[in-house]
Scaffold this motif. Structure first.
Motif, PDB file in Angstrom:
ATOM      1  N   ASN A  11     -63.214  46.197 -20.350  1.00 35.69           N
ATOM      2  CA  ASN A  11     -63.603  44.847 -19.650  1.00 35.69           C
ATOM      3  C   ASN A  11     -64.486  45.301 -18.431  1.00 35.69           C
ATOM      4  O   ASN A  11     -64.461  44.716 -17.442  1.00 35.69           O
ATOM      5  CB  ASN A  11     -62.546  44.496 -19.166  1.00 35.69           C
ATOM      6  N   PHE A  12     -65.535  46.303 -18.474  1.00 34.92           N
ATOM      7  CA  PHE A  12     -66.270  46.810 -17.429  1.00 34.92           C
ATOM      8  C   PHE A  12     -66.853  45.348 -16.748  1.00 34.92           C
ATOM      9  O   PHE A  12     -67.390  44.504 -17.633  1.00 34.92           O
ATOM     10  CB  PHE A  12     -67.313  47.813 -18.035  1.00 34.92           C
ATOM     11  N   ILE A  13     -67.037  45.576 -15.542  1.00 41.04           N
ATOM     12  CA  ILE A  13     -67.608  44.334 -14.431  1.00 41.04           C
ATOM     13  C   ILE A  13     -68.905  44.978 -13.760  1.00 41.04           C
ATOM     14  O   ILE A  13     -68.655  45.951 -12.842  1.00 41.04           O
ATOM     15  CB  ILE A  13     -66.675  43.865 -13.692  1.00 41.04           C
ATOM     16  N   ASP A  27     -72.708  35.429 -10.198  1.00 40.96           N
ATOM     17  CA  ASP A  27     -71.633  36.098 -10.694  1.00 40.96           C
ATOM     18  C   ASP A  27     -71.535  37.358 -11.249  1.00 40.96           C
ATOM     19  O   ASP A  27     -72.780  37.682 -11.689  1.00 40.96           O
ATOM     20  CB  ASP A  27     -70.914  34.991 -11.819  1.00 40.96           C
ATOM     21  N   PRO A  28     -70.339  37.950 -11.125  1.00 38.10           N
ATOM     22  CA  PRO A  28     -70.605  39.353 -11.942  1.00 38.10           C
ATOM     23  C   PRO A  28     -70.797  39.170 -13.544  1.00 38.10           C
ATOM     24  O   PRO A  28     -70.445  38.116 -14.192  1.00 38.10           O
ATOM     25  CB  PRO A  28     -69.292  39.965 -11.778  1.00 38.10           C
ATOM     26  N   LEU A  29     -71.383  40.329 -14.149  1.00 39.77           N
ATOM     27  CA  LEU A  29     -71.720  40.525 -15.488  1.00 39.77           C
ATOM     28  C   LEU A  29     -70.334  41.163 -16.114  1.00 39.77           C
ATOM     29  O   LEU A  29     -69.777  42.171 -15.462  1.00 39.77           O
ATOM     30  CB  LEU A  29     -72.837  40.918 -16.057  1.00 39.77           C
ATOM     31  N   ALA A  75     -64.163  50.874 -14.227  1.00 42.06           N
ATOM     32  CA  ALA A  75     -63.848  49.554 -14.450  1.00 42.06           C
ATOM     33  C   ALA A  75     -64.946  48.588 -14.013  1.00 42.06           C
ATOM     34  O   ALA A  75     -65.035  47.377 -14.563  1.00 42.06           O
ATOM     35  CB  ALA A  75     -62.476  49.203 -14.153  1.00 42.06           C
ATOM     36  N   GLU A  76     -65.743  48.933 -12.806  1.00 43.46           N
ATOM     37  CA  GLU A  76     -66.335  48.107 -12.012  1.00 43.46           C
ATOM     38  C   GLU A  76     -67.422  48.840 -11.235  1.00 43.46           C
ATOM     39  O   GLU A  76     -67.372  49.990 -10.818  1.00 43.46           O
ATOM     40  CB  GLU A  76     -65.349  47.161 -11.111  1.00 43.46           C
ATOM     41  N   GLU A  77     -68.421  48.211 -11.066  1.00 43.22           N
ATOM     42  CA  GLU A  77     -69.604  48.723 -10.196  1.00 43.22           C
ATOM     43  C   GLU A  77     -70.355  47.458  -9.365  1.00 43.22           C
ATOM     44  O   GLU A  77     -70.274  46.486  -9.924  1.00 43.22           O
ATOM     45  CB  GLU A  77     -70.613  49.172 -11.041  1.00 43.22           C
ATOM     46  N   TRP A  78     -70.863  48.172  -8.225  1.00 42.99           N
ATOM     47  CA  TRP A  78     -71.577  47.178  -7.312  1.00 42.99           C
ATOM     48  C   TRP A  78     -72.646  48.263  -7.184  1.00 42.99           C
ATOM     49  O   TRP A  78     -72.602  49.099  -6.409  1.00 42.99           O
ATOM     50  CB  TRP A  78     -70.571  47.052  -5.814  1.00 42.99           C
TER      51      TRP A  78
END
Length: 160
Positions: free
Chosen positions: A52-54, A62-64, A138-141
């Motif tokens: 469920n990578f963001i 919004d995030p992808l 799990a998530e990147e900015w």
């Protein structure tokens, strides 16, 4: 690929500095991710991402979501700059987060963002923050200098 400072320490007043093994594992995961990306093995890169990578990208409201979003963006970058090299200038982490200051270099040999190949060398930096969960990203900015990159590949106006 060169990797700069990568050690995170947590001070313990009773025993001196101790290594935060969770942070070390997260740093190792990101080192592996950048090395794998530079080698061009996108399948292996995708396996380092959570299901469920963001992706949090500048300019988007919004995030992808999803691994395929990451793959599509990375494929576009590699199509435009097939010789892309990555120089990790700094990397550090705390708890489940890893911050990276990275320098990308390559040659504009394919279409990127609608701009046909110019053959020009490019150099741009990015500040990136990652959240790790369950041993996967799990998530990147990410905050790449896309304006600087686009200026390097934009057509030069006649008479300039």
């Amino acid at each position: 690929m060169r990797i700069g400072a990568i050690t995170a320490w947590r001070a313990n007043p009773w025993r001196g500095p101790t290594m935060d093994t969770g942070t070390e594992k997260n740093l190792a995961l990101l080192r592996t991710a950048y090395t794998t990306l530079e080698s061009g093995d996108l399948d292996a890169c995708v396996e380092l991402l959570a299901e469920n990578f963001i992706a949090n990208l500048p300019g988007l409201p919004d995030p992808l979501h999803g691994r395929e979003i990451w793959r599509l963006g990375t494929e576009a970058m590699l199509e435009g700059f097939p010789d892309l090299t990555i120089d990790v200038e700094d990397m550090f982490g705390v708890d489940d987060k890893v911050a990276v200051r990275v320098h990308f270099r390559g040659t504009h040999r394919g279409t990127f963002q609608g701009v046909e190949a110019t053959g020009r060398p490019v150099s741009f930096r990015s500040i990136e923050i990652y959240r790790v969960e369950g041993g996967r990203i799990a998530e990147e900015w990410v905050s790449p200098d896309l304006i600087g990159l686009m200026q390097q590949i934009s057509p030069v106006p006649a008479g300039a």
